[in-house]
Scaffold this motif. Structure first.
Motif, PDB file in Angstrom:
ATOM      1  N   TRP A 190       3.002   0.736  -7.080  1.00  6.77           N
ATOM      2  CA  TRP A 190       1.979  -0.063  -6.391  1.00  6.77           C
ATOM      3  C   TRP A 190       2.434  -0.438  -4.982  1.00  6.77           C
ATOM      4  N   SER A 193       2.826   2.725  -2.528  1.00  9.38           N
ATOM      5  CA  SER A 193       1.521   3.272  -2.127  1.00  9.38           C
ATOM      6  C   SER A 193       0.801   2.331  -1.164  1.00  9.38           C
ATOM      7  N   LYS A 194       0.975   1.025  -1.352  1.00  9.50           N
ATOM      8  CA  LYS A 194       0.331   0.044  -0.468  1.00  9.50           C
ATOM      9  C   LYS A 194       0.926   0.113   0.942  1.00  9.50           C
ATOM     10  N   GLU A 197      -0.156   3.437   2.559  1.00 14.29           N
ATOM     11  CA  GLU A 197      -1.580   3.409   2.931  1.00 14.29           C
ATOM     12  C   GLU A 197      -1.787   2.702   4.270  1.00 14.29           C
ATOM     13  N   GLU A 198      -1.104   1.586   4.463  1.00 15.50           N
ATOM     14  CA  GLU A 198      -1.254   0.826   5.705  1.00 15.50           C
ATOM     15  C   GLU A 198      -0.882   1.661   6.928  1.00 15.50           C
ATOM     16  N   ASN A 201      -3.332   4.785   7.577  1.00 19.91           N
ATOM     17  CA  ASN A 201      -4.577   4.360   8.235  1.00 19.91           C
ATOM     18  C   ASN A 201      -4.407   4.258   9.750  1.00 19.91           C
ATOM     19  N   GLU A 222      -1.517   6.987  -8.294  1.00 17.28           N
ATOM     20  CA  GLU A 222      -1.794   5.803  -7.487  1.00 17.28           C
ATOM     21  C   GLU A 222      -2.176   6.173  -6.059  1.00 17.28           C
ATOM     22  N   LYS A 225      -5.786   7.139  -5.322  1.00 18.48           N
ATOM     23  CA  LYS A 225      -6.764   6.049  -5.219  1.00 18.48           C
ATOM     24  C   LYS A 225      -6.880   5.551  -3.784  1.00 18.48           C
ATOM     25  N   LYS A 226      -5.836   5.772  -2.985  1.00 22.00           N
ATOM     26  CA  LYS A 226      -5.762   5.168  -1.657  1.00 22.00           C
ATOM     27  C   LYS A 226      -5.886   6.163  -0.519  1.00 22.00           C
TER      28      LYS A 226
END
Length: 308
Positions: A190, A193-194, A197-198, A201, A222, A225-226
């Motif tokens: 988690w 991946s978070k 992702e940041e 982007n 995971e 999903k992102k």
């Protein structure tokens, strides 16, 4: 003559202690439980454990110099894991050709520490950034002193703060997540991946490099999903890539800051790792400050908690 021999023997003994402490710190940063070195007649030794697995590491000092020995079942998976950690040598130059031109690298710190947060850091790296950071000692954080980690991390933040993403999970939140997931890898997946992702982007780098800590399918599940478009490189000892090494230094620096801050607040030197010394400090904090204070400093699922 006797005095010269004694001086030589003392020098080798000191080097053996320094070596076993270096290896102990390396293993602790990899998440293994390692006790404090014990001195025998001709060697220093430590016990290494994880779950029910146990091994003994010895560093001998003698006329022929230092000798490191790993004792245990050589055919076990645990022995192979420890042997790989102890014998792996980083060589960035050999991997320079295979390192992607631009990618997001991520790594974590704190998963083997009873006290403190779990920190995951990601860094958006490219070749131009690498050239601009060539004056810094970029390598796996386990190979660098704590003082140097602080200095290098400061420079990263000063020069490329926008390329850094950090997920810092403090003990209270960590314990809540562990209660929910019942699994450390799920928390790591988690958090990685978070952080990734940041940065994706912002920079839209499709290549992602992560130091392997679980199966690729679980991480992809995971990330799917992102992220819409990515190419994942999941590899052991990923810190040989500079972007991941930078992430490891940043994560470690955040850990050091937490320990320094909390030690100052409590006026107690809070140690890293999960050794008997850590248990002693935890018991002291419990007796001095109470269970509520202690519970916000530790990871409750560690076996250390049952011990104290």
């Amino acid at each position: 003559m006797q005095s010269s021999f004694q001086n030589l023997n003392h020098s080798l003994e000191q080097k053996a202690l320094e070596e076993i402490n270096k290896l102990k710190n390396l293993l602790q940063k990899e998440g293994y439980l390692v006790d404090e070195p014990t001195k025998k007649q001709y060697n220093y030794e430590v016990d290494i454990s994880k779950g029910k697995n146990r091994l003994k590491l010895l560093v001998y000092f003698g006329k022929k110099g230092l000798k490191t020995v790993l004792q245990g079942n050589v055919n076990s998976e645990f022995y192979k894991q420890i042997d790989s950690v102890l014998n792996f040598k980083f060589n960035f130059q050999d991997d320079e050709l295979s390192e992607p031109e631009a990618y997001i690298g991520s790594d974590e710190s704190g998963k083997g520490d009873f006290f403190g947060p779990l920190v995951v850091a990601a860094f958006a790296y490219n070749k131009e950034v690498g050239k601009n950071l060539s004056d810094l000692n970029i390598q796996d954080s386990k190979e660098i002193s704590d003082d140097e980690i602080r200095k290098i991390s400061f420079e990263f933040n000063k020069r490329y703060k926008d390329r850094i993403s950090v997920i810092e999970i403090h003990p209270k939140k960590y314990n809540e997540l562990y209660e929910k997931f019942r699994n450390l890898n799920s928390i790591l997946i988690w958090a990685h991946s978070k952080a990734i992702e940041e940065l994706q982007n912002k920079f839209h780098y499709s290549q992602i490099v992560i130091d392997k800590f679980c199966s690729e399918d679980l991480i992809r599940e995971e990330l799917n999903k992102k992220l819409a478009d990515y190419d994942l490189m999941l590899t052991e000892k990923a810190e040989r890539f500079k972007g991941v090494a930078i992430a490891s230094i940043i994560a470690r620096s955040k850990m050091l800051s937490w320990f320094k801050k909390k030690s100052a607040e409590l006026k107690i030197n809070i140690p890293m790792g999960a050794s008997d010394k850590v248990n002693d400090v935890a018991s002291h904090i419990k007796n001095k400050c109470g269970n509520d204070v202690l519970s916000e400093l530790i990871k409750l699922h560690f076996k250390n908690f049952k011990t104290i």
